[in-house]
Design a protein around this motif. Structure first.
Motif, PDB file in Angstrom:
ATOM      1  N   ARG A   1       0.927  -1.270  -0.031  1.00 24.70           N
ATOM      2  CA  ARG A   1      -0.031  -0.065  -0.084  1.00 24.70           C
ATOM      3  C   ARG A   1       0.785   1.048   0.065  1.00 24.70           C
ATOM      4  O   ARG A   1       2.160   1.187   0.332  1.00 24.70           O
ATOM      5  CB  ARG A   1      -0.753  -0.096   1.207  1.00 24.70           C
ATOM      6  CG  ARG A   1      -0.066  -0.293   2.562  1.00 24.70           C
ATOM      7  CD  ARG A   1      -1.059  -0.863   3.615  1.00 24.70           C
ATOM      8  NE  ARG A   1      -0.509  -0.855   4.993  1.00 24.70           N
ATOM      9  CZ  ARG A   1      -0.886  -1.650   5.999  1.00 24.70           C
ATOM     10  NH1 ARG A   1      -1.842  -2.503   5.722  1.00 24.70           N
ATOM     11  NH2 ARG A   1      -0.247  -1.611   7.084  1.00 24.70           N
ATOM     12  N   SER A   2       0.307   2.460  -0.295  1.00 26.57           N
ATOM     13  CA  SER A   2       1.225   3.532  -0.405  1.00 26.57           C
ATOM     14  C   SER A   2       1.858   4.120   0.637  1.00 26.57           C
ATOM     15  O   SER A   2       2.985   4.854   0.765  1.00 26.57           O
ATOM     16  CB  SER A   2       0.137   4.648  -0.996  1.00 26.57           C
ATOM     17  OG  SER A   2      -0.724   4.851   0.004  1.00 26.57           O
ATOM     18  N   GLU A   3       1.304   3.660   1.979  1.00 22.39           N
ATOM     19  CA  GLU A   3       1.980   3.886   3.363  1.00 22.39           C
ATOM     20  C   GLU A   3       3.324   3.114   3.462  1.00 22.39           C
ATOM     21  O   GLU A   3       4.022   3.298   4.285  1.00 22.39           O
ATOM     22  CB  GLU A   3       1.161   3.649   4.410  1.00 22.39           C
ATOM     23  CG  GLU A   3       0.009   4.491   4.465  1.00 22.39           C
ATOM     24  CD  GLU A   3      -1.156   4.154   3.452  1.00 22.39           C
ATOM     25  OE1 GLU A   3      -1.081   2.995   2.862  1.00 22.39           O
ATOM     26  OE2 GLU A   3      -2.149   4.913   3.286  1.00 22.39           O
ATOM     27  N   ASP A   4       3.543   2.085   2.697  1.00 20.07           N
ATOM     28  CA  ASP A   4       4.734   1.209   2.856  1.00 20.07           C
ATOM     29  C   ASP A   4       6.007   1.814   2.475  1.00 20.07           C
ATOM     30  O   ASP A   4       6.004   2.645   1.606  1.00 20.07           O
ATOM     31  CB  ASP A   4       4.447  -0.237   2.106  1.00 20.07           C
ATOM     32  CG  ASP A   4       3.363  -1.140   2.739  1.00 20.07           C
ATOM     33  OD1 ASP A   4       3.470  -1.216   3.982  1.00 20.07           O
ATOM     34  OD2 ASP A   4       2.803  -2.008   2.073  1.00 20.07           O
ATOM     35  N   ARG A   5       6.947   1.401   3.164  1.00 16.36           N
ATOM     36  CA  ARG A   5       8.364   1.753   2.924  1.00 16.36           C
ATOM     37  C   ARG A   5       9.469   0.603   2.861  1.00 16.36           C
ATOM     38  O   ARG A   5       9.351  -0.084   3.979  1.00 16.36           O
ATOM     39  CB  ARG A   5       8.784   2.746   4.151  1.00 16.36           C
ATOM     40  CG  ARG A   5       7.960   4.101   3.952  1.00 16.36           C
ATOM     41  CD  ARG A   5       8.122   5.259   5.118  1.00 16.36           C
ATOM     42  NE  ARG A   5       7.552   6.236   5.026  1.00 16.36           N
ATOM     43  CZ  ARG A   5       7.884   7.401   5.752  1.00 16.36           C
ATOM     44  NH1 ARG A   5       8.865   7.359   6.482  1.00 16.36           N
ATOM     45  NH2 ARG A   5       7.066   8.395   5.426  1.00 16.36           N
ATOM     46  N   ALA A   6      10.041   0.160   1.958  1.00 15.32           N
ATOM     47  CA  ALA A   6      10.786  -0.854   1.622  1.00 15.32           C
ATOM     48  C   ALA A   6      12.250  -0.575   1.558  1.00 15.32           C
ATOM     49  O   ALA A   6      12.633   0.317   0.911  1.00 15.32           O
ATOM     50  CB  ALA A   6      10.375  -1.622   0.249  1.00 15.32           C
ATOM     51  N   ALA A   7      12.988  -1.329   2.451  1.00 14.49           N
ATOM     52  CA  ALA A   7      14.465  -0.826   2.631  1.00 14.49           C
ATOM     53  C   ALA A   7      15.055  -1.749   1.188  1.00 14.49           C
ATOM     54  O   ALA A   7      14.723  -3.072   1.093  1.00 14.49           O
ATOM     55  CB  ALA A   7      15.039  -1.563   3.717  1.00 14.49           C
ATOM     56  N   THR A   8      15.951  -1.258   0.415  1.00 16.39           N
ATOM     57  CA  THR A   8      16.768  -2.019  -0.659  1.00 16.39           C
ATOM     58  C   THR A   8      17.995  -2.587  -0.064  1.00 16.39           C
ATOM     59  O   THR A   8      18.985  -2.088  -0.144  1.00 16.39           O
ATOM     60  CB  THR A   8      17.082  -0.703  -1.599  1.00 16.39           C
ATOM     61  OG1 THR A   8      18.021   0.167  -0.882  1.00 16.39           O
ATOM     62  CG2 THR A   8      15.912  -0.113  -2.190  1.00 16.39           C
ATOM     63  N   THR A   9      17.564  -3.755   0.410  1.00 12.03           N
ATOM     64  CA  THR A   9      18.737  -4.747   0.927  1.00 12.03           C
ATOM     65  C   THR A   9      19.425  -5.472  -0.332  1.00 12.03           C
ATOM     66  O   THR A   9      20.439  -6.049   0.054  1.00 12.03           O
ATOM     67  CB  THR A   9      18.153  -5.641   1.606  1.00 12.03           C
ATOM     68  OG1 THR A   9      16.952  -6.336   1.214  1.00 12.03           O
ATOM     69  CG2 THR A   9      17.697  -4.912   3.201  1.00 12.03           C
ATOM     70  N   LEU A  10      18.956  -5.433  -1.438  1.00  8.60           N
ATOM     71  CA  LEU A  10      19.555  -6.169  -2.521  1.00  8.60           C
ATOM     72  C   LEU A  10      19.968  -5.183  -3.646  1.00  8.60           C
ATOM     73  O   LEU A  10      19.357  -4.161  -3.795  1.00  8.60           O
ATOM     74  CB  LEU A  10      18.531  -7.299  -3.124  1.00  8.60           C
ATOM     75  CG  LEU A  10      18.445  -8.367  -1.999  1.00  8.60           C
ATOM     76  CD1 LEU A  10      17.054  -9.227  -2.661  1.00  8.60           C
ATOM     77  CD2 LEU A  10      19.311  -9.272  -1.594  1.00  8.60           C
ATOM     78  N   PRO A  11      21.107  -5.788  -4.678  1.00  2.40           N
ATOM     79  CA  PRO A  11      21.202  -4.654  -5.717  1.00  2.40           C
ATOM     80  C   PRO A  11      20.041  -4.601  -6.698  1.00  2.40           C
ATOM     81  O   PRO A  11      19.181  -5.375  -6.659  1.00  2.40           O
ATOM     82  CB  PRO A  11      22.467  -5.350  -6.237  1.00  2.40           C
ATOM     83  CG  PRO A  11      23.104  -6.455  -5.395  1.00  2.40           C
ATOM     84  CD  PRO A  11      21.869  -6.972  -4.467  1.00  2.40           C
TER      85      PRO A  11
END
Length: 887
Positions: free
Chosen positions: A175-185
């Motif tokens: 959903r728009s409230e989510d925030r994903a950390a970029t742990t992979l290239p």
């Protein structure tokens, strides 16, 4: 759920345009799009940056190559190419060899790289317009082979990217409230799918290249309220190290796992942890050829069916085709995310769709509940002595034994790598019996860590390289031709030639002339040949004293000083020579004898105390820095050449910073860990002793001072503190212990450092053989000043010892070219290459010293003040002249 736009024309089947998630960023307005440690960027601001970058690419559709990393510039470049319709090749920026290889193979029209970090990627226009015929559906090209630079790429369409982004967003409930950390290239399809699926929902990306083992990652994760992160199986091993189970992450909603099979018990463990902490675990299955994802295991099934891959993603479907001769069939996937096909040259870029379904190569079965389970790999079968062996099944057998391992091989036999301390022979016997194979066909190798690719997947080609030809003969070496005998009168000449000094006087000593551990071996071997015997403290004896026959051969007239078949050679020299032979031979696979690298670290501390701690503070600091330079310069030059010639290393290697900023997983980038950590320790020791109070303390308490440092190192050794330098081992303790050994004159002190060694080494490696090697090596330093060695081998042993650092550097490039021919030849060539590089480096450094002395105003005398003849340099209490006793 936001309905996906039409993806293809019903008449032609062609895509109708760029992927919506990349071309319609502004529709999400002021919602946060990108969050970093220091900045926040809205979707509107991101769209402006993307539009500006797209304008720089021009209106003509061109082939673009992006050297990508997890930063704003790369993200903007990726989205700009997609939104403006330019087909894009994604290559990891930290693999310049791969970038160059792909660029040479596909001749891109434009090359993009990170620029100033403000969302303005650097644009290198190779040519105006394009030299390629590009199919209208072609959007993205990704490698399936990690970061090797293979020209075989997967051709993905705009429909592939959009459909898979929407599918993932749907089953994860993004959903728009989510925030994903970029742990992979982002150059890895799994990492890229995180970006695509979140942008498709107007969610935010916590953009970072920090590792999960870095505390700063978790500080950023918490500060930015991240709700998810992606993990490969190896990530879960790292999570155990950093205490993930005890972290307070109130915003975390779910964790995703793909990139390889996660052991069922780990699936259960993390699923239960998530249930207790309020987050879900999504186990997923996919491939680059399917854009990213093909199946997912609903979180509610993770505990009851952890061995399965679950159900097809929305819009996709599976079937299982029979495979002749096997009980289980091949899994075949259909869906809008199936690639257009492969590309192996620029000519393939004009091709359209060449397949409509994906034969995964995985053997599978369907459970009654409708979920699918992978039971093997069709391509991971070998036929050994007529028996068909499933390599995946071998790994399951290992897992059932509680052993972390991986298996590859050929029809000649299996090659198995296992982590930790295991009886390799017994494990090979157990595997052979369980598989019904002859014992010699199972080759088991113990490794500290399984080799892995940048994606975290097991590097099977690296495991295959562990195999060695058992019938290879042991290497034989002929002693070099002896130089003409030298006599006592040549001591001054030896110092002058080996240390490149033309002002050697009767009061000069090895140390005052700038000698260090690198030049010590060559000088001592020549002196022994000239004098027949050397006192233990010869390096601080004057030329006058060394030329005194009563010192080198006390009580014997010259005519009775006959050369013996065996003659003593200093223990440190013998250990250095043996260690480099064992290190290279173990890496090549000629034989396995681990632990000698850590013995070398103790020898380094031993030599530091002997050669770098005489004279006043500033002169000896200059000497320490010169000695450090003699390690750094040849190392950086060689690693720099290796970086340019291969794709195994990174700029962090060249700068000797990989141990600090390199990958946590053990890859080829960890080849030079010993050199890096030695440089760190030598630099830290020089910096510490440059402080006046530390310098005074070392002089007043020369034995207690390194013991205190040993205690500090033991805090790391027993994991009471964590320096966060993975894969290197706590070696400060060993360096300081070697330093203390050099200062241990007298029986009581030798017994004390012996006790420290015997009490602290066991349990260090969890490998009794390695620990025994380390204990014996240190005890030899403590109790044996020299070791009897055939006199004819002295110069050869000395040559190996003197060139040990250089052989350590060069063997990583030399032996892979010869190991398949003969491991013995590979070892011999590696050692010979080290000798050649050492000799070349010595000549260059000597020439530089000679040139430096010709400069106006250059001092011709050493900075270190000469010691008066007759002073007892064996004294352990400086200034009091108290004699030391040699036991």
């Amino acid at each position: 759920m936001i309905p996906a736009p039409p993806l293809a024309c019903p008449d032609t089947g062609h895509d109708l345009g760029p992927a919506t998630f990349a071309g319609s960023l502004a529709r999400h307005g002021d919602r946060p799009a990108v969050l970093t440690g220091s900045a926040s960027l809205s979707y509107r601001e991101l769209a402006d940056l993307v539009d500006a970058a797209a304008d720089r690419l021009g209106p003509v559709r061109r082939l673009v190559l992006l050297a990508a990393q997890n930063d704003l510039d790369s993200l903007v470049a990726y989205l700009a190419a997609l939104s403006s319709g330019h087909p894009l090749i994604l290559v990891p920026a930290d693999k310049p060899g791969s970038v160059d290889s792909i660029a040479a193979a596909y001749r891109p029209d434009v090359i993009l790289r990170s620029g100033d970090g403000a969302g303005r990627p650097a644009v290198e226009e190779v040519r105006p317009g394009t030299s390629h015929v590009l199919h209208p559906d072609l959007a993205l090209l990704l490698s399936t082979s990690g970061s090797t630079g293979s020209p075989k790429l997967v051709r993905l369409s705009y429909a592939n990217l959009q459909s898979n982004a929407e599918s993932i967003a749907e089953y994860l409930g993004i959903r728009s409230e989510d925030r994903a950390a970029t742990t992979l290239p982002m150059s890895y399809c799994y990492g890229l799918s995180v970006i695509n699926s979140h942008l498709a929902r107007g969610a935010a990306l916590v953009l970072t290249d920090l590792s999960v083992v870095d505390p700063c990652f978790w500080d950023l994760f918490a500060a930015r309220g991240a709700t998810s992160f992606a993990a490969v199986p190896y990530t879960f091993e790292l999570l155990d190290r950093v205490g993930f189970t005890g972290m307070d992450l109130p915003h975390l909603r779910y964790v995703t796992q793909a990139g390889g099979r996660l052991a069922p018990e780990q699936v259960r463990e993390f699923s239960r942890l998530g249930r207790r902490r309020g987050w879900d675990l999504f186990v997923m299955y996919g491939a680059t050829e399917a854009t990213a994802r093909m199946a997912y295991l609903p979180p509610e099934l993770a505990e009851t069916a952890p061995e399965t891959i679950g159900i097809p993603v929305p819009g996709g479907s599976f079937r299982i085709d029979p495979v002749p001769g096997l009980d289980d069939g091949e899994l075949v996937y259909s869906g809008p995310n199936v690639m257009l096909g492969y590309a192996e040259s620029p000519d393939d870029l004009s091709a359209g769709r060449t397949l409509t379904e994906l034969r995964t190569g995985d053997l599978a079965r369907q459970h009654p509940a409708g979920i699918y389970e992978i039971v093997g790999r069709r391509s991971r079968f070998v036929k050994v002595v007529g028996l068909r062996v499933d390599l995946g099944q071998v790994e399951q057998v290992l897992s059932g034994l509680g052993v972390a391992g991986a298996c590859t091989g050929s029809d000649d036999g299996l090659v198995v790598a296992v982590e930790g301390d295991h009886d390799e022979r017994l494990l090979g016997k157990v595997l052979a019996q369980s598989l019904g194979l002859p014992r010699p066909s199972v080759d088991v190798h113990g490794v500290e860590h399984l080799p892995r690719l940048g994606s975290g997947k097991v590097d099977y080609p690296a495991i295959l390289e562990l195999a060695a030809t058992r019938a290879a003969p042991a290497p034989t070496f002929d002693a070099p031709a002896s130089a003409p005998d030298e006599g006592p009168a040549d001591v001054r000449k030896i110092f002058a030639e080996q240390l490149e000094h033309d002002d050697v006087t009767d009061d000069s000593t090895f140390v005052t002339l700038g000698g260090d551990s690198l030049s010590y071996v060559a000088v001592s071997v020549r002196l022994e040949k000239a004098l027949g015997n050397l006192p233990p403290d010869w390096h601080v004896r004057t030329v006058r004293e060394l030329m005194n026959p009563e010192l080198t051969n006390p009580g014997k007239p010259p005519q009775q000083r006959r050369r013996r078949f065996f003659a003593p050679l200093e223990t440190g020299i013998v250990l250095r020579a043996l260690a480099i032979v064992f290190i290279v031979s173990t890496h090549v696979g000629l034989f396995s004898w681990q632990g000698t690298a850590h013995v070398l670290m103790a020898v380094a501390g031993f030599n530091f105390a002997r050669f770098q701690l005489t004279g006043e503070r500033l002169p000896r600091l200059r000497r320490q820095l010169r000695s450090l330079g003699r390690v750094v310069v040849p190392s950086v030059l060689f690693i720099g050449a290796a970086y340019l010639l291969t794709d195994r290393y990174s700029l962090a290697n060249v700068l000797l910073l990989n141990a600090i900023i390199g990958p946590e997983e053990v890859t080829t980038q960890w080849h030079f860990w010993f050199v890096e950590v030695l440089v760190y320790i030598l630099a830290a020791a020089a910096a510490l002793l440059a402080v006046p109070w530390a310098d005074r303390a070392e002089r007043r308490f020369p034995w207690a001072f390194p013991l205190v440092l040993t205690g500090v190192g033991l805090l790391e050794r027993f994991e009471l503190v964590d320096p966060e330098v993975p894969n290197t081992g706590p070696v400060l303790w060993l360096f300081a212990l070697g330093w203390a050994v050099a200062r241990s004159q007298g029986l009581a002190r030798r017994l004390a450092v012996t006790a420290i060694t015997v009490l602290t080494v066991p349990g260090f490696f969890d490998n009794p053989n390695r620990e025994a090697t380390l204990v014996v090596g240190v005890l030899l330093l403590i109790w044996l000043p020299s070791i009897p060695v055939p006199a004819r081998l002295h110069r050869f042993v000395g040559l190996l010892a003197a060139s040990s650092l250089y052989a350590y550097l060069t063997h990583w490039l030399v032996y892979p070219m010869l190991v398949d021919i003969s491991p013995a030849l590979a070892v011999a060539a590696s050692l010979a290459a080290g000798v050649v590089y050492w000799a070349l480096s010595m000549r260059v450094m000597a020439a530089l010293r000679r040139w430096k002395r010709t400069l106006p105003g250059e001092r011709r005398q050493d900075d270190c003040p000469r010691q008066a003849p007759g002073r007892d340099r064996g004294s352990w209490w400086p200034g009091l002249g108290l004699p030391s006793r040699r036991w």
